[in-house]
Design an enzyme around this catalytic site. Structure first.
Site, mmCIF file in Angstrom:
data_model
loop_
_atom_site.group_PDB
_atom_site.id
_atom_site.type_symbol
_atom_site.label_atom_id
_atom_site.label_comp_id
_atom_site.label_asym_id
_atom_site.label_seq_id
_atom_site.Cartn_x
_atom_site.Cartn_y
_atom_site.Cartn_z
ATOM 1 N N GLY B 95 0.836 -1.202 0.000
ATOM 2 C CA GLY B 95 0.000 0.000 0.000
ATOM 3 C C GLY B 95 0.859 1.235 0.000
ATOM 4 O O GLY B 95 2.081 1.157 -0.122
ATOM 5 N N GLY B 96 0.211 2.334 0.136
ATOM 6 C CA GLY B 96 0.924 3.594 0.105
ATOM 7 C C GLY B 96 1.894 3.728 1.259
ATOM 8 O O GLY B 96 2.984 4.266 1.108
ATOM 9 N N MET B 97 1.481 3.237 2.393
ATOM 10 C CA MET B 97 2.321 3.465 3.569
ATOM 11 C C MET B 97 3.339 2.372 3.776
ATOM 12 O O MET B 97 4.343 2.578 4.418
ATOM 13 C CB MET B 97 1.440 3.534 4.805
ATOM 14 N N GLY B 98 3.019 1.194 3.277
ATOM 15 C CA GLY B 98 3.955 0.126 3.536
ATOM 16 C C GLY B 98 3.511 -1.160 2.886
ATOM 17 O O GLY B 98 2.591 -1.185 2.076
ATOM 18 N N VAL B 100 2.453 -5.301 3.406
ATOM 19 C CA VAL B 100 1.895 -6.218 4.390
ATOM 20 C C VAL B 100 2.353 -7.625 4.051
ATOM 21 O O VAL B 100 2.277 -8.052 2.895
ATOM 22 C CB VAL B 100 0.357 -6.152 4.405
ATOM 23 N N LYS B 115 2.806 -5.526 9.116
ATOM 24 C CA LYS B 115 2.779 -4.347 8.259
ATOM 25 C C LYS B 115 4.097 -3.603 8.433
ATOM 26 O O LYS B 115 4.426 -3.199 9.560
ATOM 27 C CB LYS B 115 1.601 -3.458 8.643
ATOM 28 N N ASP B 216 -7.765 6.071 8.449
ATOM 29 C CA ASP B 216 -7.682 5.497 7.114
ATOM 30 C C ASP B 216 -8.747 4.434 6.952
ATOM 31 O O ASP B 216 -8.468 3.315 6.540
ATOM 32 C CB ASP B 216 -6.272 4.930 6.880
#
Lengths: 188, 1054
Positions: B95-98, B100, B115, B216
């Site tokens: 995803g955008g943040m990291g 998984v 994550k 989120d």
């Protein structure tokens, strides 16, 4: 409060004394400082999210005014170190953006003086910019250095001349030529 | 990408380009013509380059967006084997943040979702914050929320630097499908979808109760497991990355936190206030909308799916557009459901549901066919607007008919069922009724009539499943508001004669059902009356409503006092307040009294008369103390409080007031430790006393106990039920603690909370301004200071704070003016003077600068700033002798100030005062024993003093610490030569030659310098050859030869 406590100045001091460890520590510290400044820039320039490397670096130098008092002589070495760090930041930044899948239209890096209407459509990224710069360096390292100093570090012709120990007019000419060459190369 | 690169060709082109560029215009033309005949392509290339120079044309814009395409192929990260104590089994998503991963934990053995964030933690404070918040996340237990088992930091080498990458190990949801996916797969009907939404809201609400905002929420973060139960994942995780700003968007260059499609307006724009509980409510609204209609609320704006819109378009829609009406969509959506979603999706957070539970409640009401709290969008607003517009022309029959039609909609918001209120009644009878009433009695009576109609309807409703008390309170307030607004708009006097009895009756009715809602209603009414300036009316309500004083909070009493003091006819109200005061719950009394007194009287003569009379009862003494605090004699105030406690140690009001008294920095007896003691005593008796927790937090803040201050301010918030100044104060304290610990983003949020509750909170606002300054948002900060000054001219601290911000913003002249203003207003202090000096320094006015520092030193002889700055000033202006005592004093106060000590030592070196310089360098080398520079400088200083024997050990130490430094080696050799230790000198030099060789090979830009220095050293050694034994001399020759060989190689290379 007249002076900010800058471990960087101490590191500079050590580097002047020839301490070999100082250089890598310095690179780390410079990296940290630049990122810190960049973050604050992004915060301030929320409206358009424009990151100008030269603004960033010049602010960094402002912080380093103590440099003078320590009789820091080897400016060229230092500038190339900063430019190297900046390069890592920009390229890394571009790469990281690339790993995001969501449009990513938000941030852009704009380089100074964007007047050429024709060139507007073309949008090189940090990766290809540095690619072109490496090519120029293989042809003419002085021009590449001049370009990097003016473009990344935002130094004036006179300052570049001083750092590189060349004439001011030479610096000016090298800069014009280098910018033209880079512009062409990136347009190609 | 550019075409292939032929270096030879390019070098040629560049040479032509350079050559032609140097030529005058005429010659250039000829050059190009000549070139064209040989190499037309080359000519074209050169001409393009020249054109680019002439046009001053520069570089094209560099879009990172484009970089995405270019660089993405080159990046593919391999699967890590393990992170922390987890063995990675596969990548689940990115995803955008990291990223998984599915991973296995060894002990206890279980499957986890791991994550791993993209972005490292950048500062010590970020790491600390991460740890702190991870603890909060770990404590989050709810069946609807995926557990966070562990939050850790994974260290990754990144070039020269290390990155601290945060990761989370979370509960693995077996067979988890996203909410929307699940609903589609299982073909759920609307009711089952709503039930899932209710479950989701409840889970989110549980998180909120732990003070964690999700930030989120999106279908992918609400999973339905194989058991059919929902699990909200990634709770609070969005907050964990990025530096100290916690806004949804842009937490680090290039990072957007939250998924744009589901992000709330305030996550896009500062102006809508802070991200909070209601941001999650918004995201839940989008989620619900999508789940129920199959579409995103803004899908109607474009053909392309919203998920593919550029971020800017999403932001634009969220900030400006209205969601499509749900009624126009399928699935038999009813108007009520539309209202519920509309209320969740309001742009302004204040207009949304106050909590996720409220949203869940309304969904439940909908399922149970009860009245939903959400009304049709803004009917009341339209009503009022309409009345305003037609204020003068309202006599026309059309206008009235229209108004009633609008009013009819309003009645529906009370959701009176069709069977209760027949269609005919609603459509014909009611308007007719109003029309008639108006014709005969005028508008006033019409409204009165209308009000009682609604009351009747409510009594009919009484036998039905009851609307909740809070819904009733809300409706009542709306009704009263509508009426009063209409009255005000038509200039009907709002004195006690009209309907105050009815209002009082309604408040009582609501209160009887649920005291909390009664209080809220009372609170709202009080605010409303205040806005409408309906003083007489309020007095009448209060006097009629027997229970009013009981739930009149100290804030309301204070507000009334203010009204009473300001209004010509306010005396009656003041009496009333005075009567109410003794009825105010004990804990609120001190504050109520103080505020009452503050607003009550401009003359205090009467006080002296009664002071003696009153000194017998503890209660009265406490009151006297409160009055004295306000009036003049702070000393006697303290005395009164203490006497009161002596008379009655259990009188909490007195103890509380005394604590406040000690806690006030304006007073001579200011003593935060003592204040903390008394607040603690109060709290030991009444554990949920908001103001006492808050006071304790403030005292601790003054004592520098950041952590306790934050915890206790949070305790205060736990006990705050209403948006009062206490709540505002508590948030201010929380914000202060954030500010102290460098969590600037959170600090802003907390101050925003404080200000949303009480916009006139000068402390919160000026602190917010300071934080904005620290974040580099100087102009916003200054605007805040302007507002503080405007709102509260007595708050003189603002000038100093403004000065500090201006200084930070490098606007020295205005900064100086601000400091001077603070001084003028009696706030002179050493630090202000010192800062003023700094401004003068930047403005190039050294004489004045010097005066300021001297004044700072005078004001605070133990303050380090004045001494240090003066020393620096004197030093930099060449007055080195004079600088010495100030450096010395600086170092006395701060012995570990490395730079200043080095400066002082340098001055001594300048005057050839070797012993003093040496002393400082020795100190520094002991302070930083692993830093070679101080050993080196100690050695060099001793060398200069002619003490070669002393120099050597220091230089040896430097060499040991920096074995690869040629320069250190040279200094050492220099010393060895002085000590006539030729053999050792030779050994060291042999190493040095090797180092120079490496430097040359590696293209070290200093290589020439090093070679030169090497040569000099060798020459020096050669000069002492007559002292050497033959074998030593031979070694010297060897060394010289190898150096010469190296130099020759280098020359050839060049």
């Amino acid at each position: 409060m007249t002076e900010a406590e800058e471990p960087i100045t101490l590191l500079l001091n050590r580097m002047c004394a020839g301490d070999p460890g100082a250089e890598s520590d310095l690179a780390t510290a410079v990296h940290e400082a630049l990122r810190d400044i960049a973050r604050r820039h992004m915060d301030r320039e929320r409206a358009d999210h424009t990151l100008q490397p030269s603004a960033l670096v010049s602010e960094f130098y402002l912080r380093l005014r103590a440099m003078k008092t320590y009789g820091f002589e080897n400016r060229r070495q230092f500038y190339s170190l900063v430019a190297g760090v900046m390069r890592r930041i920009l390229v890394d930044y571009a790469r990281r953006r690339s790993s995001e899948k969501r449009g990513g239209a938000l941030q852009r890096v704009a380089f100074d003086a964007l007047d050429d209407p024709e060139a507007k459509n073309v949008s090189p990224d940090a990766v290809s910019l540095y690619g072109a710069l490496d090519e120029l360096r293989s042809l003419d390292s002085i021009k590449a250095d001049v370009f990097e100093m003016s473009f990344v570090s935002g130094l004036s012709n006179a300052e570049i001349a001083e750092v590189l120990e060349i004439g001011t007019r030479d610096a000016e000419r090298a800069r014009t030529l280098a910018r033209a060459w880079m512009g062409e190369r990136l347009r190609a | 990408m550019p075409e292939a690169f032929d270096a030879t060709r390019e070098r040629q082109i560049l040479a032509w380009f350079e050559a032609s560029h140097a030529l005058p215009k005429e010659d250039r033309k000829r050059f190009l013509q000549d070139l064209d005949s040989r190499d037309p392509d080359g000519r074209a290339r050169v001409e393009q380059l020249l054109a680019r120079c002439d046009a001053e044309a520069t570089l094209p814009e560099l879009h990172i967006r484009e970089a995405v395409g270019a660089a993405s192929q080159s990046v593919s990260s391999p699967l890590p084997e393990r992170i922390g104590s987890y063995v990675i089994t596969r990548r689940v998503g990115k995803g955008g943040m990291g990223e998984v991963f599915e991973a296995e934990q060894e002990d206890p053995k279980r499957l986890v979702a791991l994550k791993v964030m993209n972005e490292g933690l950048q500062s010590e404070s970020a790491i600390q914050r991460f740890r702190y918040e991870s603890q909060l996340l770990g404590q989050l237990h709810h069946p609807g929320i995926a557990r966070v088992y562990e939050a850790g930091v994974h260290v990754e080498r990144w070039g020269l630097a290390e990155r601290q990458i945060p990761f989370f190990a979370m509960e693995y949801v077996t067979g988890g499908r996203s909410l929307t996916q699940y609903a589609a797969d299982e073909q759920l009907d609307a009711r089952r979808r709503i039930r899932l939404l209710i479950e989701t809201c409840r889970a989110v609400a549980a998180g909120h109760e732990q003070l964690i905002i999700h930030r989120d929420l999106k279908p992918g973060n609400v999973l339905v497991g194989s058991d059919g139960k929902i699990k909200v994942i990634d709770f609070g995780v969005a907050r964990q990355v990025g530096p100290d700003t916690a806004r949804g968007i842009e937490t680090a260059p290039g990072f957007v936190i939250g998924t744009p499609m589901y992000m709330s307006p305030e996550q896009f724009s500062d102006e809508l206030g802070a991200v909070g509980v209601r941001s999650d409510v918004y995201s839940l609204g989008v989620l619900a909308y999508e789940l129920l209609s199959g579409q995103h609320p803004f899908q109607h704006l474009k053909d392309r799916p919203v998920g593919e819109w550029p971020l800017g378009d999403v932001a634009h829609a969220v900030l400006t557009a209205r969601p499509a009406k749900l009624t126009s969509l399928e699935r038999g959506a009813s108007a009520e459901l539309g209202w519920v979603l509309d209320k969740a999706l309001r742009r302004s957070p204040d207009e949304r549901y106050g909590s996720a539970s409220d949203l869940a409640d309304d969904f439940e009401r909908f399922l149970a066919n009860e009245a939903v709290m959400a009304g049709p969008p803004s009917s009341l607003y339209r009503l009022r607007k309409f009345a305003r517009r037609n204020r003068l022309a309202v006599v026309g029959g059309t206008a009235i008919a229209l108004m009633l039609a609008v009013g009819g909609v309003w009645i529906l918001s009370a959701k009176i069922e069709n069977d209760l209120l027949s269609r005919t009644f609603r459509e014909q009878q009611l308007p007719e009724l109003f029309d008639n009433v108006f014709r005969t009695h005028g508008i006033e009576t019409a409204w009165r009539q209308r009000g009682s109609e609604i009351l009747d309807m409510e009594s009919l409703l009484a036998g039905r499943p009851q609307p909740s008390a809070s819904a009733l309170a809300q409706q009542s307030l709306s009704l009263i508001e509508a009426k009063l607004t209409i009255y005000a708009d038509y200039d009907i006097p709002l004195d006690g004669s009209i309907e105050s009895d009815e209002v009082a009756r309604r408040i009582n009715a609501v209160y009887a059902r649920q005291p909390g809602s009664g209080q809220a209603l009372w609170d709202g009414l009080s605010g409303l009356l205040f806005t409408l300036k309906a003083w007489g009316f309020m007095g009448a309500v209060v006097s009629l409503d027997s229970q009013a004083p009981e739930w009149a909070s100290s804030d309301q009493l204070a507000r009334w006092s203010k009204i009473g003091a300001e209004q010509p006819g306010g005396v009656a109200l003041m009496r009333l307040v005075q009567d109410c005061l003794p009825l105010v719950p004990d804990r609120q009394m001190g504050k109520a009294w103080r505020l009452f007194v503050q607003n009550y009287s401009s003359s205090w003569d009467w006080l002296n008369d009664i002071e003696n009379e009153m000194s017998r009862s503890a209660n009265h003494l406490a009151w006297l103390g409160a009055v004295r605090t306000m009036v003049d004699g702070e000393e006697s105030a303290g005395r009164h409080f203490r006497s009161a406690i002596e008379l009655d140690p259990t009188l909490l009001v007195a103890r509380f007031s005394l604590a406040h008294y000690y806690g006030n920095p304006e007073f001579a007896e200011h003593d935060p430790a003592e204040a903390a003691l008394h607040f603690t005593a109060c709290l030991s008796r009444v554990g949920d006393w908001t103001d006492a927790w808050n006071g304790l937090a403030t005292a601790e803040a003054r004592l520098g106990r950041t952590e306790e201050a934050e915890n206790h301010a949070r305790r205060a918030l736990e006990n705050v039920r209403f948006r009062t100044s206490s709540a505002s104060g508590a948030w201010t304290n929380v914000g202060w603690a954030h500010m102290q610990s460098g969590r600037l983003g959170e600090a802003i949020e907390s101050f925003d909370m404080a200000l949303s509750i009480q916009a006139s909170n000068s402390v919160a606002r000026s602190n917010r301004a300071t934080v904005l300054g620290k974040l580099g948002r100087h102009d916003e900060g200054l605007a805040e200071f302007d507002r503080v000054e405007r709102d509260n001219p007595d708050y003189v601290k603002v000038h100093n704070k403004r000065g500090q911000l201006l200084l930070l913003a490098k606007r020295y002249a205005p900064a100086l003016a601000a400091f001077d203003r603070a001084i003028e207003l009696g706030k002179e202090s050493a630090s202000i003077q010192s800062n003023a000096g700094v401004c003068l320094h930047k403005l190039g006015r050294p004489q004045e600068e010097e005066q300021r520092y001297r004044r700072a030193i005078e004001l605070d002889p133990d303050g380090v700033d004045g001494h240090r700055n003066l020393a620096l000033l004197l030093h930099s202006t060449g007055r080195m002798r004079e600088a010495i005592p100030f450096y010395e004093r600086t170092l006395e106060l701060e012995p570990t100030d490395v730079q200043r000590r080095a400066n002082l030592a340098n001055i001594h070196l300048e005057f050839e005062e070797w012993a003093q310089a040496e002393e400082h360098f020795v100190f520094l080398s002991e302070l930083h024993p692993v830093d070679p520079i101080w050993h080196l400088r100690t050695g060099l200083t001793r060398q200069s003093a002619g003490n070669s024997a002393g120099a050597l050990p220091a230089l040896d130490a430097a060499r040991g610490l920096a074995p690869k430094s040629v320069w250190v080696r040279f200094s050492q050799v220099h010393s060895l030569l002085h000590a006539r230790e030729h053999e050792r000198a030779l050994t060291e030099l042999r190493d040095a030659v090797e180092m120079v060789r490496v430097a040359v090979a590696e293209g070290d830009p200093n290589a020439d310098k090093k070679c030169g220095r090497m040569k000099t050293m060798l020459e020096k050694l050669r000069a002492t050859e007559w002292e050497m034994d033959p074998p030593v001399r031979a070694r010297l020759s060897d060394l010289e030869q190898s150096m010469e060989a190296l130099l020759r190689e280098r020359a050839d290379e060049k």
